[in-house]
Design an enzyme around this catalytic site. Sequence first.
Site, short mmCIF file in Angstrom:
data_model
loop_
_atom_site.label_atom_id
_atom_site.label_comp_id
_atom_site.label_asym_id
_atom_site.label_seq_id
_atom_site.Cartn_x
_atom_site.Cartn_y
_atom_site.Cartn_z
N THR A 1 -28.70 -28.98 -12.33
CA THR A 1 -30.14 -29.64 -11.50
C THR A 1 -31.14 -28.29 -12.65
O THR A 1 -30.88 -28.26 -13.27
CB THR A 1 -30.17 -28.89 -10.80
OG1 THR A 1 -28.84 -29.66 -9.23
CG2 THR A 1 -31.62 -28.56 -9.69
N THR B 1 -33.01 -32.85 -9.21
CA THR B 1 -31.21 -33.17 -9.67
C THR B 1 -30.58 -34.11 -9.06
O THR B 1 -31.15 -34.96 -8.74
CB THR B 1 -30.76 -32.03 -8.77
OG1 THR B 1 -28.89 -31.62 -9.09
CG2 THR B 1 -30.54 -32.48 -7.19
N ASN C 1 -27.83 -33.70 -9.16
CA ASN C 1 -26.54 -33.64 -8.58
C ASN C 1 -26.14 -33.03 -9.70
O ASN C 1 -26.06 -31.71 -10.50
CB ASN C 1 -26.44 -34.15 -7.45
CG ASN C 1 -24.65 -33.45 -7.22
OD1 ASN C 1 -25.47 -32.02 -6.50
ND2 ASN C 1 -23.95 -33.93 -6.33
N ASP D 1 -23.35 -34.50 -1.83
CA ASP D 1 -24.36 -33.27 -1.42
C ASP D 1 -24.22 -33.37 0.51
O ASP D 1 -23.92 -32.68 1.23
CB ASP D 1 -25.84 -32.75 -1.47
CG ASP D 1 -25.55 -32.07 -2.18
OD1 ASP D 1 -24.78 -31.44 -2.80
OD2 ASP D 1 -26.58 -31.64 -2.72
N SER E 1 -29.07 -29.98 1.77
CA SER E 1 -28.99 -29.60 -0.28
C SER E 1 -29.41 -27.80 -0.15
O SER E 1 -29.68 -27.16 1.08
CB SER E 1 -30.68 -30.05 -0.69
OG SER E 1 -31.07 -29.28 -1.87
N GLY F 1 -28.32 -24.94 -10.27
CA GLY F 1 -26.57 -24.12 -9.39
C GLY F 1 -26.00 -24.68 -8.57
O GLY F 1 -25.09 -23.91 -7.76
N GLY F 2 -26.35 -25.40 -7.72
CA GLY F 2 -25.50 -25.71 -6.51
C GLY F 2 -25.42 -25.14 -5.39
O GLY F 2 -26.74 -23.81 -5.12
O1 DON Z 1 -29.42 -29.73 -3.29
C1 DON Z 1 -28.71 -29.09 -4.19
O2 DON Z 1 -27.76 -28.37 -3.41
C2 DON Z 1 -27.21 -29.80 -5.32
N1 DON Z 1 -27.07 -31.07 -4.98
C3 DON Z 1 -27.85 -29.35 -6.66
C4 DON Z 1 -27.00 -29.67 -7.78
C5 DON Z 1 -27.21 -28.35 -8.89
O3 DON Z 1 -27.84 -27.35 -8.30
C6 DON Z 1 -26.24 -28.88 -10.13
N2 DON Z 1 -26.37 -27.82 -10.81
N3 DON Z 1 -26.52 -26.89 -11.43
#
Ligand code: DON
Length: 562
Positions: free
Chosen positions: A371, A389, A391, A413, A442, A463-464
Amino acid sequence: MTEFNIKKKLVLLNSFLLFFVSCKTLEKNSIQGAVVSAREEASKIGVEILKKGGNAFDAMVATSFALTVVFPNAGNITGGGFMVYRTLKGDIGSLDYRETAPLSSSEKMYLDEQGEANKDLSRTGGLAVGIPGSVAGILEVHEKMGSLPLKDLIQPSIELAKRGFVVTEKQAQSLNNKRDEFIKVNGKNTFYGKIFNSGDTIKNPNLAKALNEISKHGNKGFYEGWVAESMVKKINKTGGNVSLEDFRSYEPKWRSPIVFYYKDLKVISMGPPSSGGICLAQMMKMVEPYNIGDLKYKSHKALHLMIEAERRSYADRSFFLGDPDFVSIPKYHLISSDYLSERMLNYNPLLASKSSDISYGDIVVVESDETTHFSILDSFGNAVSVTTTLNGSYGSKVFVDEIGVFMNNEMDDFSSKPGSPNMFGLIGGKANSIKPKKRMLSSMTPTIVERNGKLFLILGTPGGSTIITSVFQTILNAYEYKMGIQESIDAPRFHHQWVPDSVRFEPNFKNVNELKRLKLLGHHFDLEKSKLIGRVDAIMVDKNGKISVGADKRGDDSAQTY
Ligand code: DON
């Protein structure tokens, strides 16, 4: 004041305050404004706009388009994001331009005949794609808050796409790692199908054409006409089921940010459909009564407390959170001090709790991808915090040749089956089930922090699932442990997300004795599985008004100031 009245007042105030504020800032500080983003080219384009007298919102528009060109794994016009802002006067707000589920989507669309979630379908190919919100969001920011003409904000990115950008070492590695997937979805002659070396130049004339279309026709240049048609065609050719109506009907939404207090800080962060603001509030308020600043930095006692707060918050995330337009979320209750002290009643400073006592399951995190976050401060004092992002890294890997970009895979997600983890190992419940036009939950946490009523921090990260814990720890580093902004960012991170019941540490987390003690409290972790967590890009204003910037060295991130 609503967001919609702000622009007029901003322009007036800006002109009155420009001279005064710049002189005052200059007295104390050589930095007047800053853009910190994932790439030097994008930060530079943003800062050039500030230098020309544009405000932070203009720079947001310019930086967003520039990241689409130079950071194709996450910078985007084909994904979605969130912006949190605070104006020079202290007015705050947030914009949700998260993707939506296509009209053809349904709750069980990723389940196979056995009723199991098919992870490939929600992660790769056309069926993984959500309807993009980025262009509508960026243009909404421009219309309501920007001050310079749109074409001046897009033009630098059009030129960059034509001229080309130089591939960094990390970028070459990232592109080459995904090469087989690009080819599998798009065929062997696909644009990013070759092997890249650092120093190569990538020119993307088709992206330049698409950006030009947006520059000329605004939203219609993306959500209608040949650009939309090319996306619909490619998404459907690679297994999706979307229509032009999906694109035509997309709308971004202004939402009230989550606001909470921690000691003398006021924290402003993103509310649902992001879980970021609520979970950040929960974590900070759960640790607040324990005076964490008195516990030694990175000591097992401090780590234990933070891990226990993280565990409890992620458990709530999966039960309660989803798109607020579809589910009712007890958001004030979830962040109230009474509720959070009740949540910590079973906290034992001498013993780790078990996630299975808080809820169920033993689930493995599969991967973490990309992201991107950027933070902006202009010389007027407007602060903008944006996380956006596709994703996964390069999203669904579906590449639309005509416009030179990848489509997102944000559908992953959603919880495609209650209890079944997404690519970040996050488990969702009914609240995050799939419905047409619904936004997927998210973790993105663009955040702004005030101290004693004055701007203190602008920050966020990719960072998800680890986004929220990275923001949490960076704020505590800066505030409780009095670190400078770069030090707060460089500090090693750790992460617990309730399920799986284990802590992840970054490789440079070297306090062997403290980690041994943490294990004795009953925490589970495997240091062999360490990897980097997040890439925080932030701006700090100290008590004397001095501005400092921090770009995360874990990536190619860059802080540009003037
Ligand atoms: O919206 C979210 O939480 C995820 N789609 C974010 C994805 C993400 O941060 C990937 N990155 N490192």
